[in-house]
Design an enzyme around this catalytic site. Structure first.
Site, mmCIF file in Angstrom:
data_model
loop_
_atom_site.group_PDB
_atom_site.id
_atom_site.type_symbol
_atom_site.label_atom_id
_atom_site.label_comp_id
_atom_site.label_asym_id
_atom_site.label_seq_id
_atom_site.Cartn_x
_atom_site.Cartn_y
_atom_site.Cartn_z
ATOM 1 N N GLU A 132 9.201 10.671 -4.791
ATOM 2 C CA GLU A 132 9.469 9.613 -5.514
ATOM 3 C C GLU A 132 10.311 10.253 -6.599
ATOM 4 O O GLU A 132 9.947 11.031 -7.403
ATOM 5 C CB GLU A 132 8.314 8.711 -5.736
ATOM 6 C CG GLU A 132 7.945 8.102 -4.579
ATOM 7 C CD GLU A 132 6.460 7.298 -4.858
ATOM 8 O OE1 GLU A 132 6.225 6.115 -4.137
ATOM 9 O OE2 GLU A 132 5.903 7.905 -5.674
ATOM 10 N N CYS A 145 2.759 7.264 -14.884
ATOM 11 C CA CYS A 145 2.142 8.365 -14.808
ATOM 12 C C CYS A 145 1.049 8.499 -13.932
ATOM 13 O O CYS A 145 0.026 8.030 -14.022
ATOM 14 C CB CYS A 145 2.029 9.139 -16.056
ATOM 15 S SG CYS A 145 1.303 10.876 -16.175
#
EC number: 2.1.1.192
Length: 402
Positions: free
Chosen positions: A94, A356
Protein backbone atom coordinates in the site's frame (compact mmCIF):
# COMPACT_ATOMS: atom_id res chain seq x y z
CA UNK A 1 12.97 -17.78 -26.71
CA UNK A 2 12.38 -14.04 -26.23
CA UNK A 3 14.38 -12.46 -23.41
CA UNK A 4 12.32 -10.74 -20.70
CA UNK A 5 12.04 -7.00 -21.08
CA UNK A 6 14.05 -4.76 -18.79
CA UNK A 7 11.94 -2.48 -16.59
CA UNK A 8 13.59 0.95 -16.74
CA UNK A 9 12.09 1.85 -13.37
CA UNK A 10 14.64 -0.54 -11.86
CA UNK A 11 17.56 1.70 -12.90
CA UNK A 12 19.09 4.55 -10.94
CA UNK A 13 21.14 7.13 -12.86
CA UNK A 14 24.37 5.09 -12.93
CA UNK A 15 22.57 1.93 -13.95
CA UNK A 16 20.69 3.78 -16.70
CA UNK A 17 23.97 5.20 -18.01
CA UNK A 18 25.55 1.75 -18.03
CA UNK A 19 22.57 0.24 -19.83
CA UNK A 20 22.56 2.94 -22.50
CA UNK A 21 26.32 2.55 -22.98
CA UNK A 22 25.76 -1.17 -23.47
CA UNK A 23 23.48 -0.29 -26.39
CA UNK A 24 26.31 1.79 -27.91
CA UNK A 25 24.40 5.03 -27.41
CA UNK A 26 25.79 8.37 -26.28
CA UNK A 27 25.65 9.22 -22.55
CA UNK A 28 23.12 12.04 -22.95
CA UNK A 29 20.52 9.47 -24.02
CA UNK A 30 20.46 8.17 -20.44
CA UNK A 31 19.59 11.64 -19.15
CA UNK A 32 16.84 11.93 -21.75
CA UNK A 33 15.34 8.62 -20.67
CA UNK A 34 15.47 9.62 -17.00
CA UNK A 35 13.66 12.86 -17.71
CA UNK A 36 10.99 11.28 -19.90
CA UNK A 37 10.24 8.57 -17.37
CA UNK A 38 10.57 10.29 -14.01
CA UNK A 39 9.96 13.97 -14.70
CA UNK A 40 7.32 13.69 -17.41
CA UNK A 41 5.80 10.35 -16.42
CA UNK A 42 5.93 8.89 -19.92
CA UNK A 43 5.89 5.11 -20.19
CA UNK A 44 5.42 4.65 -23.95
CA UNK A 45 8.78 4.70 -25.74
CA UNK A 46 7.07 5.96 -28.91
CA UNK A 47 6.07 9.15 -27.07
CA UNK A 48 9.67 10.03 -26.20
CA UNK A 49 9.88 12.35 -29.17
CA UNK A 50 13.45 13.64 -28.89
CA UNK A 51 14.95 10.15 -28.95
CA UNK A 52 16.31 9.06 -32.31
CA UNK A 53 13.93 6.74 -34.15
CA UNK A 54 16.61 4.06 -34.34
CA UNK A 55 17.14 4.25 -30.58
CA UNK A 56 13.40 4.05 -29.94
CA UNK A 57 13.20 1.01 -32.19
CA UNK A 58 15.97 -0.68 -30.21
CA UNK A 59 14.29 0.13 -26.90
CA UNK A 60 10.89 -1.13 -28.02
CA UNK A 61 12.33 -4.62 -28.36
CA UNK A 62 14.17 -4.61 -25.04
CA UNK A 63 12.58 -2.42 -22.36
CA UNK A 64 9.39 -1.35 -20.68
CA UNK A 65 8.30 1.17 -18.06
CA UNK A 66 6.04 -0.85 -15.84
CA UNK A 67 4.56 0.26 -12.53
CA UNK A 68 2.57 -1.92 -10.15
CA UNK A 69 -1.04 -2.76 -11.09
CA UNK A 70 -3.63 -1.01 -8.94
CA UNK A 71 -6.04 -3.30 -7.10
CA UNK A 72 -7.88 -0.60 -5.18
CA UNK A 73 -7.93 3.20 -5.08
CA UNK A 74 -9.55 4.69 -1.96
CA UNK A 75 -10.33 8.29 -1.01
CA UNK A 76 -10.68 9.45 2.60
CA UNK A 77 -12.89 12.31 3.68
CA UNK A 78 -9.83 14.37 4.66
CA UNK A 79 -8.31 14.13 1.17
CA UNK A 80 -5.96 11.26 1.98
CA UNK A 81 -5.71 8.69 -0.79
CA UNK A 82 -4.61 5.06 -0.51
CA UNK A 83 -3.66 2.65 -3.27
CA UNK A 84 -3.44 -1.11 -2.93
CA UNK A 85 -0.83 -2.33 -5.42
CA UNK A 86 -0.31 -5.85 -6.74
CA UNK A 87 3.23 -7.22 -6.43
CA UNK A 88 2.33 -10.72 -7.60
CA UNK A 89 1.95 -14.16 -6.06
CA UNK A 90 -1.01 -13.03 -3.98
CA UNK A 91 0.96 -10.21 -2.36
CA UNK A 92 0.03 -6.53 -2.26
CA UNK A 93 1.49 -3.37 -0.78
CA UNK A 94 0.00 0.00 0.00
CA UNK A 95 0.95 3.61 -0.70
CA UNK A 96 -0.74 6.62 0.87
CA UNK A 97 -0.85 10.24 -0.32
CA UNK A 98 -1.42 12.80 2.42
CA UNK A 99 -2.25 16.33 1.22
CA UNK A 100 -1.50 19.19 3.59
CA UNK A 101 -1.58 22.96 3.23
CA UNK A 102 2.18 23.28 2.74
CA UNK A 103 3.18 19.90 1.33
CA UNK A 104 2.09 16.74 -0.40
CA UNK A 105 3.48 13.66 1.33
CA UNK A 106 3.64 10.16 -0.11
CA UNK A 107 4.06 7.25 2.31
CA UNK A 108 5.53 4.27 0.49
CA UNK A 109 6.23 0.61 1.26
CA UNK A 110 9.56 -1.20 1.06
CA UNK A 111 8.52 -4.82 1.66
CA UNK A 112 5.53 -7.07 1.15
CA UNK A 113 4.68 -7.70 4.77
CA UNK A 114 7.12 -7.16 7.61
CA UNK A 115 9.22 -9.46 9.77
CA UNK A 116 9.72 -7.02 12.66
CA UNK A 117 6.21 -7.67 14.00
CA UNK A 118 5.72 -4.62 16.21
CA UNK A 119 2.77 -5.34 18.50
CA UNK A 120 0.83 -2.20 17.58
CA UNK A 121 1.27 -2.44 13.79
CA UNK A 122 -1.19 -4.34 11.63
CA UNK A 123 1.34 -4.93 8.83
CA UNK A 124 3.34 -7.27 11.04
CA UNK A 125 0.27 -9.42 11.61
CA UNK A 126 0.48 -10.82 8.09
CA UNK A 127 4.12 -11.90 8.28
CA UNK A 128 6.87 -11.27 5.75
CA UNK A 129 6.72 -12.29 2.10
CA UNK A 130 9.57 -10.59 0.24
CA UNK A 131 11.56 -7.45 -0.37
CA UNK A 132 10.34 -5.06 -3.04
CA UNK A 133 12.69 -4.34 -5.93
CA UNK A 134 14.02 -0.82 -6.37
CA UNK A 135 11.64 -0.47 -9.33
CA UNK A 136 8.67 -1.49 -7.20
CA UNK A 137 9.67 1.08 -4.57
CA UNK A 138 10.29 4.00 -6.94
CA UNK A 139 7.32 2.85 -9.00
CA UNK A 140 5.01 3.86 -6.14
CA UNK A 141 6.29 7.44 -6.42
CA UNK A 142 6.23 7.35 -10.22
CA UNK A 143 2.63 6.14 -10.27
CA UNK A 144 1.30 8.50 -7.61
CA UNK A 145 3.07 11.63 -8.86
CA UNK A 146 1.92 11.34 -12.44
CA UNK A 147 -1.59 10.19 -11.58
CA UNK A 148 -2.07 13.12 -9.21
CA UNK A 149 -0.78 15.61 -11.79
CA UNK A 150 -3.80 14.73 -13.89
CA UNK A 151 -6.30 14.48 -11.04
CA UNK A 152 -8.68 17.49 -10.95
CA UNK A 153 -9.21 17.23 -7.18
CA UNK A 154 -5.47 17.18 -6.50
CA UNK A 155 -4.86 20.07 -8.88
CA UNK A 156 -7.57 22.22 -7.31
CA UNK A 157 -6.07 21.68 -3.88
CA UNK A 158 -2.49 22.32 -4.94
CA UNK A 159 -3.45 25.52 -6.75
CA UNK A 160 -4.98 26.73 -3.49
CA UNK A 161 -2.10 25.44 -1.34
CA UNK A 162 1.01 25.20 -3.56
CA UNK A 163 3.55 22.61 -2.46
CA UNK A 164 7.33 23.11 -2.74
CA UNK A 165 8.36 22.52 -6.35
CA UNK A 166 4.88 22.98 -7.81
CA UNK A 167 5.44 26.36 -9.49
CA UNK A 168 8.74 25.39 -11.12
CA UNK A 169 8.32 21.68 -11.81
CA UNK A 170 4.61 20.94 -11.58
CA UNK A 171 5.45 18.44 -8.85
CA UNK A 172 2.53 17.41 -6.62
CA UNK A 173 4.52 15.26 -4.18
CA UNK A 174 7.03 17.32 -2.22
CA UNK A 175 7.85 14.84 0.57
CA UNK A 176 8.37 11.08 0.68
CA UNK A 177 8.33 9.03 3.87
CA UNK A 178 9.31 5.38 3.92
CA UNK A 179 6.80 4.55 6.63
CA UNK A 180 4.57 2.15 4.73
CA UNK A 181 4.72 -1.62 4.84
CA UNK A 182 8.03 -3.20 5.77
CA UNK A 183 11.30 -2.28 7.49
CA UNK A 184 13.27 -0.24 4.92
CA UNK A 185 16.70 -1.02 6.33
CA UNK A 186 16.09 -4.77 5.98
CA UNK A 187 15.82 -4.15 2.22
CA UNK A 188 18.84 -1.91 2.19
CA UNK A 189 20.26 -2.05 -1.34
CA UNK A 190 16.93 -1.66 -3.10
CA UNK A 191 15.83 1.13 -0.78
CA UNK A 192 19.06 3.09 -1.28
CA UNK A 193 18.79 2.69 -5.06
CA UNK A 194 15.26 4.12 -4.92
CA UNK A 195 16.35 6.93 -2.58
CA UNK A 196 19.05 8.01 -5.01
CA UNK A 197 16.45 8.33 -7.76
CA UNK A 198 14.22 10.43 -5.51
CA UNK A 199 17.10 12.83 -4.87
CA UNK A 200 18.48 12.92 -8.43
CA UNK A 201 17.79 16.19 -10.28
CA UNK A 202 17.38 14.19 -13.48
CA UNK A 203 14.50 12.32 -11.84
CA UNK A 204 12.48 13.77 -8.93
CA UNK A 205 14.98 16.21 -7.47
CA UNK A 206 13.70 15.99 -3.91
CA UNK A 207 15.72 17.54 -1.10
CA UNK A 208 17.33 15.15 1.40
CA UNK A 209 15.41 17.06 4.06
CA UNK A 210 12.15 16.02 2.41
CA UNK A 211 12.86 12.29 2.17
CA UNK A 212 12.56 10.31 5.39
CA UNK A 213 13.46 6.72 6.17
CA UNK A 214 11.74 5.29 9.22
CA UNK A 215 13.39 2.36 10.96
CA UNK A 216 12.62 0.27 14.00
CA UNK A 217 16.34 0.18 14.73
CA UNK A 218 18.53 -1.92 12.41
CA UNK A 219 21.75 -0.55 13.88
CA UNK A 220 24.35 -1.68 11.28
CA UNK A 221 22.24 -0.32 8.44
CA UNK A 222 21.79 3.05 10.16
CA UNK A 223 25.57 3.39 10.06
CA UNK A 224 25.66 2.39 6.39
CA UNK A 225 22.89 4.81 5.47
CA UNK A 226 24.89 7.66 7.01
CA UNK A 227 27.68 6.93 4.54
CA UNK A 228 25.68 5.94 1.46
CA UNK A 229 22.59 8.16 1.36
CA UNK A 230 21.96 10.23 4.50
CA UNK A 231 18.36 11.37 4.26
CA UNK A 232 16.17 12.38 7.19
CA UNK A 233 15.92 9.59 9.76
CA UNK A 234 12.95 8.68 11.94
CA UNK A 235 13.32 5.99 14.60
CA UNK A 236 10.33 3.98 15.79
CA UNK A 237 11.00 4.09 19.52
CA UNK A 238 7.65 3.58 21.30
CA UNK A 239 9.09 2.74 24.71
CA UNK A 240 11.45 4.44 27.18
CA UNK A 241 13.22 1.28 28.39
CA UNK A 242 14.44 -2.06 27.06
CA UNK A 243 12.02 -4.20 29.06
CA UNK A 244 8.96 -2.64 27.46
CA UNK A 245 10.52 -2.12 24.03
CA UNK A 246 11.52 -5.79 23.88
CA UNK A 247 7.80 -6.56 23.98
CA UNK A 248 6.52 -3.81 21.69
CA UNK A 249 9.35 -3.87 19.13
CA UNK A 250 10.92 -7.36 19.15
CA UNK A 251 13.92 -6.12 17.13
CA UNK A 252 15.03 -4.42 20.35
CA UNK A 253 16.12 -7.82 21.64
CA UNK A 254 18.83 -7.81 18.95
CA UNK A 255 19.64 -4.09 19.01
CA UNK A 256 18.81 -2.71 22.48
CA UNK A 257 18.30 0.96 23.21
CA UNK A 258 21.87 1.84 24.10
CA UNK A 259 23.16 0.44 20.80
CA UNK A 260 20.34 2.13 18.90
CA UNK A 261 20.88 5.54 20.48
CA UNK A 262 24.64 5.32 19.92
CA UNK A 263 23.93 4.69 16.21
CA UNK A 264 21.58 7.68 16.18
CA UNK A 265 24.29 9.92 17.60
CA UNK A 266 26.70 8.67 14.94
CA UNK A 267 24.11 9.46 12.26
CA UNK A 268 23.47 13.05 13.37
CA UNK A 269 26.57 14.64 11.75
CA UNK A 270 25.43 13.28 8.38
CA UNK A 271 21.73 14.06 8.72
CA UNK A 272 20.26 16.78 6.45
CA UNK A 273 18.86 18.50 9.54
CA UNK A 274 20.48 19.00 12.92
CA UNK A 275 18.06 16.64 14.64
CA UNK A 276 16.51 13.19 14.35
CA UNK A 277 12.89 12.21 14.86
CA UNK A 278 11.76 9.61 17.38
CA UNK A 279 8.28 8.19 16.87
CA UNK A 280 6.28 7.16 19.91
CA UNK A 281 2.93 5.42 19.45
CA UNK A 282 0.66 6.31 22.38
CA UNK A 283 -0.90 3.16 23.85
CA UNK A 284 -3.45 3.47 26.62
CA UNK A 285 -2.04 2.22 29.93
CA UNK A 286 1.00 0.74 28.22
CA UNK A 287 3.58 3.45 27.54
CA UNK A 288 1.73 6.69 28.30
CA UNK A 289 2.18 7.32 32.03
CA UNK A 290 3.80 10.37 33.58
CA UNK A 291 6.59 8.14 34.87
CA UNK A 292 7.28 6.88 31.36
CA UNK A 293 7.29 10.43 29.98
CA UNK A 294 9.94 11.40 32.52
CA UNK A 295 11.91 8.27 31.68
CA UNK A 296 11.75 9.21 27.99
CA UNK A 297 13.18 12.63 28.84
CA UNK A 298 16.11 10.99 30.63
CA UNK A 299 16.67 8.65 27.70
CA UNK A 300 16.73 11.30 24.96
CA UNK A 301 17.77 14.53 26.69
CA UNK A 302 21.32 14.44 25.28
CA UNK A 303 20.30 13.75 21.67
CA UNK A 304 19.19 16.53 19.33
CA UNK A 305 15.77 15.25 18.43
CA UNK A 306 12.08 15.81 17.93
CA UNK A 307 9.65 13.39 19.58
CA UNK A 308 6.59 12.70 17.46
CA UNK A 309 3.74 11.34 19.57
CA UNK A 310 1.43 9.22 17.43
CA UNK A 311 -2.11 8.39 18.56
CA UNK A 312 -2.53 4.63 18.13
CA UNK A 313 -4.78 3.63 15.25
CA UNK A 314 -6.70 0.59 16.55
CA UNK A 315 -7.24 -2.60 14.60
CA UNK A 316 -9.24 -5.55 15.95
CA UNK A 317 -6.43 -8.06 16.46
CA UNK A 318 -4.17 -5.79 18.48
CA UNK A 319 -5.91 -5.91 21.85
CA UNK A 320 -4.60 -2.38 22.39
CA UNK A 321 -6.31 0.98 22.84
CA UNK A 322 -5.48 4.54 21.88
CA UNK A 323 -4.42 6.90 24.66
CA UNK A 324 -6.98 9.60 25.33
CA UNK A 325 -6.34 13.09 23.98
CA UNK A 326 -5.99 14.31 27.55
CA UNK A 327 -3.33 11.69 28.31
CA UNK A 328 -1.44 12.47 25.11
CA UNK A 329 -1.46 16.17 25.93
CA UNK A 330 -0.31 15.53 29.50
CA UNK A 331 2.51 13.28 28.24
CA UNK A 332 3.53 15.93 25.69
CA UNK A 333 3.42 18.59 28.40
CA UNK A 334 5.99 16.73 30.50
CA UNK A 335 8.31 16.50 27.49
CA UNK A 336 7.89 20.18 26.65
CA UNK A 337 8.38 21.28 30.26
CA UNK A 338 11.67 19.39 30.25
CA UNK A 339 12.83 21.35 27.20
CA UNK A 340 12.26 18.60 24.65
CA UNK A 341 10.79 19.28 21.20
CA UNK A 342 7.58 17.28 20.95
CA UNK A 343 4.68 17.19 18.50
CA UNK A 344 1.47 15.21 18.26
CA UNK A 345 0.83 13.71 14.84
CA UNK A 346 -2.50 14.53 13.28
CA UNK A 347 -4.22 11.27 12.39
CA UNK A 348 -5.08 11.08 8.69
CA UNK A 349 -6.99 8.56 6.56
CA UNK A 350 -8.56 6.59 9.43
CA UNK A 351 -11.72 5.91 7.42
CA UNK A 352 -9.77 4.02 4.74
CA UNK A 353 -7.30 2.35 7.15
CA UNK A 354 -4.50 4.53 5.80
CA UNK A 355 -3.30 5.89 9.12
CA UNK A 356 0.01 5.07 10.74
CA UNK A 357 0.22 1.39 11.71
CA UNK A 358 -2.90 0.38 9.77
CA UNK A 359 -1.34 -0.71 6.48
CA UNK A 360 -1.73 -4.45 6.19
CA UNK A 361 -2.64 -5.15 2.58
CA UNK A 362 -6.12 -6.28 1.65
CA UNK A 363 -4.83 -9.71 0.61
CA UNK A 364 -4.82 -13.32 1.74
CA UNK A 365 -3.52 -13.56 5.31
CA UNK A 366 -0.13 -15.26 5.30
CA UNK A 367 0.79 -14.76 8.93
CA UNK A 368 3.65 -17.04 9.92
CA UNK A 369 3.43 -16.53 13.66
CA UNK A 370 1.39 -18.49 16.14
CA UNK A 371 -2.37 -18.01 16.19
CA UNK A 372 -3.22 -15.52 18.88
CA UNK A 373 -6.45 -15.49 20.79
CA UNK A 374 -6.39 -11.70 20.84
CA UNK A 375 -10.13 -11.07 20.78
CA UNK A 376 -10.74 -12.76 24.10
CA UNK A 377 -7.57 -11.63 25.84
CA UNK A 378 -8.19 -9.23 28.67
CA UNK A 379 -5.26 -6.92 29.21
CA UNK A 380 -4.63 -6.48 32.89
CA UNK A 381 -2.34 -3.63 33.71
CA UNK A 382 -0.99 -3.51 37.22
CA UNK A 383 -1.03 -0.19 39.00
CA UNK A 384 2.40 1.42 39.01
CA UNK A 385 3.15 2.64 42.50
CA UNK A 386 5.08 5.88 42.88
CA UNK A 387 8.11 4.10 44.35
CA UNK A 388 8.42 1.63 41.46
CA UNK A 389 11.40 2.34 39.21
CA UNK A 390 10.50 2.97 35.54
CA UNK A 391 12.43 -0.03 34.27
CA UNK A 392 10.49 -2.26 36.66
CA UNK A 393 7.05 -1.43 35.27
CA UNK A 394 4.94 -4.57 34.81
CA UNK A 395 4.88 -5.98 31.28
CA UNK A 396 3.28 -9.35 31.94
CA UNK A 397 0.13 -8.33 30.09
CA UNK A 398 2.06 -8.12 26.81
CA UNK A 399 2.89 -11.80 27.01
CA UNK A 400 -0.76 -12.50 26.26
CA UNK A 401 -0.11 -11.17 22.76
CA UNK A 402 2.65 -13.65 22.01
Amino acid sequence: MTSPRVNLLDFDADQMAAYVAGLNEKPFRAKQLMQWIHQRGVSDINDMSDLAKSFRATLLDKVEVLSLPVIKDEHATDGTRKWLLDVGAGNAVESVFIPEDDRGTLCISSQAGCAVNCRFCSTGRQGFSRNLTSGEIIGQLWFAEHLLRNDPEAIRRIEKYPTPGWEHTGRVISNVVMMGMGEPLLNYDNVVSALRLMLDDRAYGLSRRRVTVSTSGVVPMIDRLAQDCPVALAVSLHAPNDALRDQLVPLNQKYPLRELLDACERYLPFAPRDFLTFEYCMLDGVNDSDIQAKELVRLLRNIKCKINLIPFNPFPESGLKRSSAQRVNAFAGILLDAGMVATVRKTRGDDIAAACGQLAGDVVDRTRVRERDIHSAEIEIAEVESDVQPNEQPIEWLKKLT
